[in-house]
Design a protein around this motif. Structure first.
Motif: not given
Length: 139
Positions: A11-36
């Protein structure tokens, strides 16, 4: 025997860097929302406890005022019996309270004169624009 990639590696090999950054961004956003949400819940609980404590302290203050009042009345009557004059005993009790009020006022005023606010915070806030200017120069 060749090493077959694991599904995660594939999966990591098939996923583009932009998709990985987007996924990390969504996860970080979700984490911040839960922390709030957690912070809001904790603050709400703390506020409820603080309100309850403040109410109890207010009740204790009222009870103390009533105790002082009735002790003052008892002193007034006791002095009245002692000097045979309720009028003069009331004046004596009033003068005692006036002296206590004067002492408390003087001590409180002196304490207020020593209040400095937040001098360290003011100094560090003044430094922020200068720090930003230095960052812009380093670009």
């Amino acid at each position: 025997m060749t090493d077959m990639p694991t599904p995660s590696q594939q999966k990591a090999a098939d996923t583009s860097l932009g998709d990985l950054v987007g996924e990390v961004s969504r996860d970080l956003s979700n984490l911040m929302r839960k922390e709030l949400e957690l912070a809001k819940a904790e603050l709400s609980e703390s506020a409820k406890r603080a309100g309850m404590g403040a109410g109890l302290l207010g009740g204790a203050g009222y009870a103390a005022v009533m105790a002082v009042f009735f002790l003052s009345v008892a002193l007034w009557w006791a002095l009245g019996d002692l000097i045979d004059s309720l009028g003069w005993s009331a004046v004596i009790v009033a003068v005692i309270w006036a002296v206590i009020a004067g002492v408390l006022y003087a001590v409180g005023r002196n304490r207020l004169k020593t209040v400095q606010g937040a001098p360290q915070t003011v100094e560090t806030v003044k430094e922020i624009p200068e720090a930003l200017k230095r960052n812009e120069e380093n670009r």
